[in-house]
Design a protein around this motif. Structure first.
Motif, PDB file in Angstrom:
ATOM      1  N   LEU A 295       0.806  -1.216   0.000  1.00  0.00           N
ATOM      2  CA  LEU A 295       0.000   0.000   0.000  1.00  0.00           C
ATOM      3  C   LEU A 295       0.840   1.267   0.000  1.00  0.00           C
ATOM      4  O   LEU A 295       0.312   2.361  -0.242  1.00  0.00           O
ATOM      5  CB  LEU A 295      -0.952   0.007   1.200  1.00  0.00           C
ATOM      6  CG  LEU A 295      -2.107  -0.995   1.143  1.00  0.00           C
ATOM      7  CD1 LEU A 295      -3.111  -0.715   2.251  1.00  0.00           C
ATOM      8  CD2 LEU A 295      -2.805  -0.983  -0.206  1.00  0.00           C
ATOM      9  N   ALA A 296       2.144   1.137   0.258  1.00  0.00           N
ATOM     10  CA  ALA A 296       3.029   2.300   0.181  1.00  0.00           C
ATOM     11  C   ALA A 296       3.429   2.607  -1.262  1.00  0.00           C
ATOM     12  O   ALA A 296       4.004   3.666  -1.530  1.00  0.00           O
ATOM     13  CB  ALA A 296       4.275   2.075   1.031  1.00  0.00           C
ATOM     14  N   GLN A 297       3.130   1.685  -2.179  1.00  0.00           N
ATOM     15  CA  GLN A 297       3.414   1.956  -3.594  1.00  0.00           C
ATOM     16  C   GLN A 297       2.551   3.121  -4.086  1.00  0.00           C
ATOM     17  O   GLN A 297       1.404   3.280  -3.668  1.00  0.00           O
ATOM     18  CB  GLN A 297       3.082   0.726  -4.453  1.00  0.00           C
ATOM     19  CG  GLN A 297       3.949  -0.481  -4.219  1.00  0.00           C
ATOM     20  CD  GLN A 297       3.514  -1.664  -5.063  1.00  0.00           C
ATOM     21  OE1 GLN A 297       3.692  -2.815  -4.664  1.00  0.00           O
ATOM     22  NE2 GLN A 297       2.941  -1.411  -6.227  1.00  0.00           N
ATOM     23  N   ASP A 298       3.106   3.917  -5.003  1.00  0.00           N
ATOM     24  CA  ASP A 298       2.307   4.939  -5.656  1.00  0.00           C
ATOM     25  C   ASP A 298       1.297   4.248  -6.568  1.00  0.00           C
ATOM     26  O   ASP A 298       1.684   3.453  -7.436  1.00  0.00           O
ATOM     27  CB  ASP A 298       3.193   5.877  -6.483  1.00  0.00           C
ATOM     28  CG  ASP A 298       4.083   6.739  -5.608  1.00  0.00           C
ATOM     29  OD1 ASP A 298       3.686   7.021  -4.462  1.00  0.00           O
ATOM     30  OD2 ASP A 298       5.171   7.131  -6.074  1.00  0.00           O
ATOM     31  N   PRO A 299      -0.001   4.515  -6.383  1.00  0.00           N
ATOM     32  CA  PRO A 299      -0.993   3.823  -7.216  1.00  0.00           C
ATOM     33  C   PRO A 299      -1.107   4.433  -8.596  1.00  0.00           C
ATOM     34  O   PRO A 299      -0.742   5.594  -8.813  1.00  0.00           O
ATOM     35  CB  PRO A 299      -2.285   4.034  -6.435  1.00  0.00           C
ATOM     36  CG  PRO A 299      -2.095   5.366  -5.779  1.00  0.00           C
ATOM     37  CD  PRO A 299      -0.627   5.419  -5.411  1.00  0.00           C
ATOM     38  N   LYS A 300      -1.610   3.663  -9.535  1.00  0.00           N
ATOM     39  CA  LYS A 300      -2.044   4.223 -10.805  1.00  0.00           C
ATOM     40  C   LYS A 300      -3.451   4.753 -10.587  1.00  0.00           C
ATOM     41  O   LYS A 300      -4.352   4.012 -10.192  1.00  0.00           O
ATOM     42  CB  LYS A 300      -2.051   3.182 -11.914  1.00  0.00           C
ATOM     43  CG  LYS A 300      -2.566   3.746 -13.241  1.00  0.00           C
ATOM     44  CD  LYS A 300      -2.503   2.743 -14.377  1.00  0.00           C
ATOM     45  CE  LYS A 300      -3.015   3.397 -15.669  1.00  0.00           C
ATOM     46  NZ  LYS A 300      -2.969   2.447 -16.818  1.00  0.00           N
ATOM     47  N   ILE A 301      -3.644   6.049 -10.799  1.00  0.00           N
ATOM     48  CA  ILE A 301      -4.948   6.674 -10.610  1.00  0.00           C
ATOM     49  C   ILE A 301      -5.736   6.562 -11.910  1.00  0.00           C
ATOM     50  O   ILE A 301      -5.272   6.981 -12.968  1.00  0.00           O
ATOM     51  CB  ILE A 301      -4.808   8.150 -10.208  1.00  0.00           C
ATOM     52  CG1 ILE A 301      -3.924   8.278  -8.947  1.00  0.00           C
ATOM     53  CG2 ILE A 301      -6.180   8.760  -9.971  1.00  0.00           C
ATOM     54  CD1 ILE A 301      -4.472   7.592  -7.734  1.00  0.00           C
ATOM     55  N   THR A 302      -6.911   5.977 -11.839  1.00  0.00           N
ATOM     56  CA  THR A 302      -7.766   5.833 -13.006  1.00  0.00           C
ATOM     57  C   THR A 302      -9.019   6.681 -12.817  1.00  0.00           C
ATOM     58  O   THR A 302      -9.205   7.313 -11.777  1.00  0.00           O
ATOM     59  CB  THR A 302      -8.168   4.357 -13.184  1.00  0.00           C
ATOM     60  OG1 THR A 302      -9.012   3.986 -12.077  1.00  0.00           O
ATOM     61  CG2 THR A 302      -6.944   3.447 -13.210  1.00  0.00           C
ATOM     62  N   SER A 303      -9.898   6.686 -13.821  1.00  0.00           N
ATOM     63  CA  SER A 303     -11.103   7.517 -13.715  1.00  0.00           C
ATOM     64  C   SER A 303     -12.037   7.020 -12.624  1.00  0.00           C
ATOM     65  O   SER A 303     -12.847   7.786 -12.104  1.00  0.00           O
ATOM     66  CB  SER A 303     -11.840   7.545 -15.058  1.00  0.00           C
ATOM     67  OG  SER A 303     -12.399   6.272 -15.366  1.00  0.00           O
ATOM     68  N   GLY A 305     -10.903   4.819  -9.811  1.00  0.00           N
ATOM     69  CA  GLY A 305     -10.274   4.236  -8.633  1.00  0.00           C
ATOM     70  C   GLY A 305      -8.769   4.225  -8.694  1.00  0.00           C
ATOM     71  O   GLY A 305      -8.147   5.087  -9.328  1.00  0.00           O
ATOM     72  N   GLU A 306      -8.166   3.212  -8.050  1.00  0.00           N
ATOM     73  CA  GLU A 306      -6.717   3.099  -7.955  1.00  0.00           C
ATOM     74  C   GLU A 306      -6.296   1.645  -8.155  1.00  0.00           C
ATOM     75  O   GLU A 306      -7.025   0.723  -7.805  1.00  0.00           O
ATOM     76  CB  GLU A 306      -6.220   3.562  -6.576  1.00  0.00           C
ATOM     77  CG  GLU A 306      -6.541   5.001  -6.228  1.00  0.00           C
ATOM     78  CD  GLU A 306      -6.037   5.375  -4.840  1.00  0.00           C
ATOM     79  OE1 GLU A 306      -5.436   4.500  -4.172  1.00  0.00           O
ATOM     80  OE2 GLU A 306      -6.257   6.524  -4.416  1.00  0.00           O
ATOM     81  N   VAL A 307      -5.079   1.491  -8.695  1.00  0.00           N
ATOM     82  CA  VAL A 307      -4.527   0.156  -8.923  1.00  0.00           C
ATOM     83  C   VAL A 307      -3.076   0.130  -8.461  1.00  0.00           C
ATOM     84  O   VAL A 307      -2.296   1.034  -8.778  1.00  0.00           O
ATOM     85  CB  VAL A 307      -4.587  -0.234 -10.418  1.00  0.00           C
ATOM     86  CG1 VAL A 307      -3.993  -1.629 -10.627  1.00  0.00           C
ATOM     87  CG2 VAL A 307      -6.017  -0.182 -10.940  1.00  0.00           C
ATOM     88  N   ARG A 308      -2.715  -0.901  -7.686  1.00  0.00           N
ATOM     89  CA  ARG A 308      -1.333  -1.158  -7.308  1.00  0.00           C
ATOM     90  C   ARG A 308      -0.990  -2.595  -7.689  1.00  0.00           C
ATOM     91  O   ARG A 308      -1.762  -3.506  -7.370  1.00  0.00           O
ATOM     92  CB  ARG A 308      -1.120  -0.956  -5.805  1.00  0.00           C
ATOM     93  CG  ARG A 308      -1.256   0.477  -5.320  1.00  0.00           C
ATOM     94  CD  ARG A 308      -1.214   0.542  -3.799  1.00  0.00           C
ATOM     95  NE  ARG A 308      -1.182   1.912  -3.293  1.00  0.00           N
ATOM     96  CZ  ARG A 308      -2.273   2.658  -3.087  1.00  0.00           C
ATOM     97  NH1 ARG A 308      -3.477   2.143  -3.341  1.00  0.00           N
ATOM     98  NH2 ARG A 308      -2.158   3.888  -2.616  1.00  0.00           N
ATOM     99  N   VAL A 448      -9.719   0.800 -14.054  1.00  0.00           N
ATOM    100  CA  VAL A 448     -10.929   0.963 -13.255  1.00  0.00           C
ATOM    101  C   VAL A 448     -11.667   2.176 -13.816  1.00  0.00           C
ATOM    102  O   VAL A 448     -11.245   3.312 -13.605  1.00  0.00           O
ATOM    103  CB  VAL A 448     -10.615   1.152 -11.755  1.00  0.00           C
ATOM    104  CG1 VAL A 448     -11.909   1.298 -10.965  1.00  0.00           C
ATOM    105  CG2 VAL A 448      -9.807  -0.018 -11.228  1.00  0.00           C
ATOM    106  N   SER A 449     -12.733   1.919 -14.522  1.00  0.00           N
ATOM    107  CA  SER A 449     -13.397   2.973 -15.285  1.00  0.00           C
ATOM    108  C   SER A 449     -14.668   3.457 -14.597  1.00  0.00           C
ATOM    109  O   SER A 449     -15.465   2.652 -14.098  1.00  0.00           O
ATOM    110  CB  SER A 449     -13.762   2.438 -16.686  1.00  0.00           C
ATOM    111  OG  SER A 449     -14.524   3.379 -17.392  1.00  0.00           O
TER     112      SER A 449
END
Length: 455
Positions: A295-303, A305-308, A448-449
């Motif tokens: 959870l300390a990873q920088d997430p990919k921000i999508t329209s 939500g978030e993905v790690r 995550v759309s």
């Protein structure tokens, strides 16, 4: 007068019975719409689970959040239920009660709840598992949900299978010995991972006031917690004369060893890692990193939500398990996709989800998931994950693989010659054809759309 009084008494009795006959539950059973004071969701002024309801698009219904009792009605077809009915279970799985019109075929169950797993209760803790025995489609991976209270130890042990762990709540200390004789100790918190390859001996201990709870994943669906190699179990089945020779001590030293496995037991309170670290001329620290802060990873921000993603590329020791952590906002969709290199073993942490799995040859089946549920999607089968609730959906996608891989339907169609895509899908609708081609132009992925509102 007596006759009139009897009529009045009967009248009171009949009137008092009316609310029972006209209750929301009874009206649903009779196929009648709910009065407005009971309705929480309305399309064409009808309840979704009545004969008059029409939905040509098979929209999701959050029967838990909306306190609805699903009944097998769909677009005018179906009937009420007259026999025994588990309404709580049906409410959790509305798409099993009323499958989307697109479902077809005989796909096996791809859902299991840890709530249905046997719990082994021990001193200061418990454990329960989901394996191929509980969920026959869980072929590639098995899962264990374990709780250790403050100071409680999951005793020194090892497995034939590799172990991947995710901290759900609390704090835990992990220890291990690597293949080269180096020792490893680390303290973890919520959202952290560990990975111990096959045969690596290790232990776990709950820290803090509330200890810890975690999810364990093993790279074989046939795994069993009962097949763990435990230190106390081994010594209980080894002659004490042999143990004495092994440790260069007199046999009487071992007179009071545990007579059977301890498994999970209350331990004493540990000090800091520096205080607890083994000392000696022949002691050395491991050069391997067995833990990772997901959870300390920088997430990919999508329209939506978030993905790690954590796999061997950013957690090198994890050679047989890859995973993604997703946060899907209400109404958003984990895009339509498939995984070419492994089955997906999903674990739902919070929220409510709808998943349809497409298995080719016209076969598809929809399942609903709640916190603590496990989902399976066999490799290469197309699917999506839709958040049908009113809170963020948090889940793990886990794979028996060294790398996380998925193929996006959106990206595939966007990077295929557009004339071919249009001829395949929209040969008879020029207006829809152009709108669709505009939507997939440039083929930017959105794992995550949020859907049309995000455009």
């Amino acid at each position: 007068m007596r006759f009139t009084g009897l009529i009045l008494v009967l009248g009171i009795a009949l009137v008092s019975a009316v609310p029972l006959q006209d209750s929301p539950r009874q009206r649903l059973l009779d196929g009648k719409p709910l009065p407005s004071k009971y309705r929480t969701r309305s399309v064409n002024n009808t309840n979704p689970y009545t004969p008059s309801y029409r939905d040509p698009y098979d929209s999701a219904v959050d029967s838990v959040g909306e306190a609805l009792d699903p009944l097998p009605f769909r677009n005018g077809k179906g009937a009420t239920v007259l026999g025994p009915w588990n309404k709580d279970r049906s409410r959790q799985d509305p798409d099993l009660v009323r499958p989307p019109s697109t479902d077809h075929g005989t796909l096996p169950s791809l859902r299991w709840s840890f709530a249905d797993s046997h719990i082994r209760i021990e001193e200061g803790g418990w454990t329960r598992q989901t394996t191929v025995r509980e969920l026959p489609t869980s072929i590639e991976l098995a899962g264990v949900n374990m709780r250790l209270d403050k100071g409680v130890i999951r005793e020194l042990h090892w497995h034939k299978e590799a172990e991947w762990g995710y901290v759900l709540e609390g704090n835990v200390r992990v220890t291990a010995l690597d293949y080269e004789g180096g020792n490893f100790i680390d303290d973890l918190e919520k959202g952290d991972l560990w990975y111990f390859p096959s045969g690596i001996p290790h232990s776990l201990q709950g820290l803090g006031d509330n200890g810890t709870e975690f999810l364990l994943i093993f790279d074989d669906g046939s795994f069993s917690e009962e097949s763990t190699f435990l230190l106390t179990d081994w010594l209980a089945h080894t002659p004490k004369s042999v143990i004495a020779k092994n440790f260069h001590l007199a046999p009487e030293i071992f007179a009071h060893l545990p007579e059977k496995e301890k498994y999970i037991f209350q331990g004493s309170q540990p000090g800091s890692i520096d205080q607890e670290r083994p000392q000696g001329n022949n002691i050395k620290k491991s050069k391997f990193q067995f833990t990772h802060k997901m959870l300390a990873q920088d997430p990919k921000i999508t329209s939506g939500g978030e993905v790690r993603i954590t796999d061997s590329k950013n957690f090198p020791i994890s050679k047989t398990v890859a995973a993604a952590h997703l946060i899907i906002e209400p109404g958003a969709l984990r895009e339509m996709h498939w995984h070419p290199n492994a089955d997906e073993w999903s674990f739902f942490i919070s929220g409510r989800a709808r998943v349809t799995v497409f298995a080719s040859q016209g076969n598809a089946r929809t399942f609903n998931y709640m916190p603590g549920d496990v989902g399976i999607v066999p490799r290469n089968m197309g699917h999506f994950v839709e958040n049908i609730g009113d809170e963020p959906l948090v889940m793990l996608e886990i794979f028996r693989a060294d790398e996380f891989r998925d193929i996006s339907l959106f990206q595939w169609l966007g990077e295929t010659p557009q004339r071919q895509v249009a001829d395949t899908l929209f040969s008879d609708d020029a207006e829809a054809r152009q709108k669709f081609l505009d939507a997939i132009k440039d083929a930017k992925r959105d794992e995550v759309s949020k859907g049309p509102e995000a455009q």
